[in-house]
Design an enzyme around this catalytic site. Sequence first.
Site, PDB file in Angstrom:
ATOM      1  N   ASP A  85       0.962  -1.084   0.006  1.00 46.09           N
ATOM      2  CA  ASP A  85       0.046  -0.003   0.046  1.00 46.09           C
ATOM      3  C   ASP A  85       0.748   1.142   0.152  1.00 46.09           C
ATOM      4  O   ASP A  85       0.196   2.514   0.035  1.00 46.09           O
ATOM      5  CB  ASP A  85      -0.884  -0.009   1.265  1.00 46.09           C
ATOM      6  N   SER A  86       2.190   1.042   0.183  1.00 49.89           N
ATOM      7  CA  SER A  86       3.133   2.325  -0.104  1.00 49.89           C
ATOM      8  C   SER A  86       3.059   2.905  -1.489  1.00 49.89           C
ATOM      9  O   SER A  86       3.340   3.918  -1.886  1.00 49.89           O
ATOM     10  CB  SER A  86       4.614   1.964  -0.040  1.00 49.89           C
ATOM     11  N   ASP A 124      -0.614  -6.275  -0.053  1.00 46.43           N
ATOM     12  CA  ASP A 124      -0.954  -5.740   1.095  1.00 46.43           C
ATOM     13  C   ASP A 124      -2.610  -5.639   1.224  1.00 46.43           C
ATOM     14  O   ASP A 124      -3.051  -5.333   0.103  1.00 46.43           O
ATOM     15  CB  ASP A 124      -0.459  -4.231   1.304  1.00 46.43           C
ATOM     16  N   LYS A 154      -0.819  -9.604   2.906  1.00 43.34           N
ATOM     17  CA  LYS A 154      -0.113  -9.303   4.200  1.00 43.34           C
ATOM     18  C   LYS A 154      -1.016  -8.259   5.008  1.00 43.34           C
ATOM     19  O   LYS A 154      -1.884  -7.626   4.335  1.00 43.34           O
ATOM     20  CB  LYS A 154       1.028  -8.439   3.597  1.00 43.34           C
ATOM     21  N   GLU A 156      -1.379  -5.849   8.417  1.00 43.09           N
ATOM     22  CA  GLU A 156      -0.593  -5.040   9.537  1.00 43.09           C
ATOM     23  C   GLU A 156      -1.317  -5.445  10.868  1.00 43.09           C
ATOM     24  O   GLU A 156      -2.456  -5.510  10.724  1.00 43.09           O
ATOM     25  CB  GLU A 156      -0.686  -3.603   9.069  1.00 43.09           C
ATOM     26  N   GLU A 223       9.323  -3.686  11.212  1.00 38.05           N
ATOM     27  CA  GLU A 223       9.666  -2.593  10.770  1.00 38.05           C
ATOM     28  C   GLU A 223      10.020  -1.595  11.719  1.00 38.05           C
ATOM     29  O   GLU A 223       9.290  -1.446  12.882  1.00 38.05           O
ATOM     30  CB  GLU A 223       8.540  -2.023   9.831  1.00 38.05           C
TER      31      GLU A 223
END
Length: 351
Positions: A85-86, A124, A154, A156, A223
């Site tokens: 999502d970056s 993501d 993925k 979070e 991270e």
Amino acid sequence: LAALREVPRAGLGVRALSGAAGAGGGKPNEPKITAAPAPPHKNISIHSLAIKKRKGVPISMVTAYDFPSAVHVDKAGIDIVLVGDSVGMVELGYDTTLPVTLEDIIHHCKAVSRGCRRPLLVADLPFGSFETSPEQAAASAIRIMKEGNMDAVKIEGGRKRAHLVGAVVDAGIAVMGHIGLTPQSFSGLGGFKAQGRSAAAALTLIEDALALEKAGCFGLVIECVPAVVAREVSKAVSIPVIGIGAGPHTDGQVLVYHDMLGMMQHYHHAAFTPQFCKQYAAVGFAIQEGLAQYKEDVEQRAFPDETFSPYKISAEEERIFLELVEKRGASAASSTSSSSPGEDEPDIKVY
């Protein structure tokens, strides 16, 4: 461009110049475009990553968001490609990842999956696509797998996300966890700040990792934590732990494609390039120099010259055309002039 030839690459539309400079009489300024041979099958799987963890072989992971970047990453032999999502910050111009939608991710997944053959493909689950319920998480993950052609998703978050991870795993989908700095939660974290900097917070990260492993995660991203914390997290679990801004002791490393290659010099991007990122190239400078040179050539009428004006008309047709323009106007030319090449005029291929 008669030297252009198609290079078979398992469906990839990659071209090569057989007449590149130094390859038998090509023009000196012709670009050399190469294509990597496609692997016969997908080399990287969840199983092979687990083997790398057991053998102590570091795992490489890079983000990609489109077909060109995917081809480059695939050709480099990277183990895992993350459609992160970056994309919101490096491709779409947002200040955070929060505005990125499930549809955005799926769109970019489709492009990346067409460019990659070797790596494990992970996407993501963006903010707002999984938090509400296990059913929502599973439904979103299924869409990514079916429409985006990914291998895994993925999610979070730590222990609080374990039940969501379990629901997605129960749906038959591989899940990678993400702990430490979780950008989707930057509001609750008080901004993009390093995590695990107290003994209690560091211990919580180990507990998060163990909970996510128990829920079914095949691997984790950790991270922006101190190196010693990432090391102990990696030792505590049997699944691969991939670090980003987490020191050298994890089972692998991940970086954002644009950051590591110095893709952008724009102030927006520079303001968000993390301190932990090593730049392995300065692609952005080369792009700016190329664009500036192009602009200068256009303004000075240096481009295109005869070299880049390859399409010709026979002398006789040119004479007729110019006579028609002079006598009857340009509009009559298309109806009265010969509309096809003479028998001795071969077709000219554009590509």
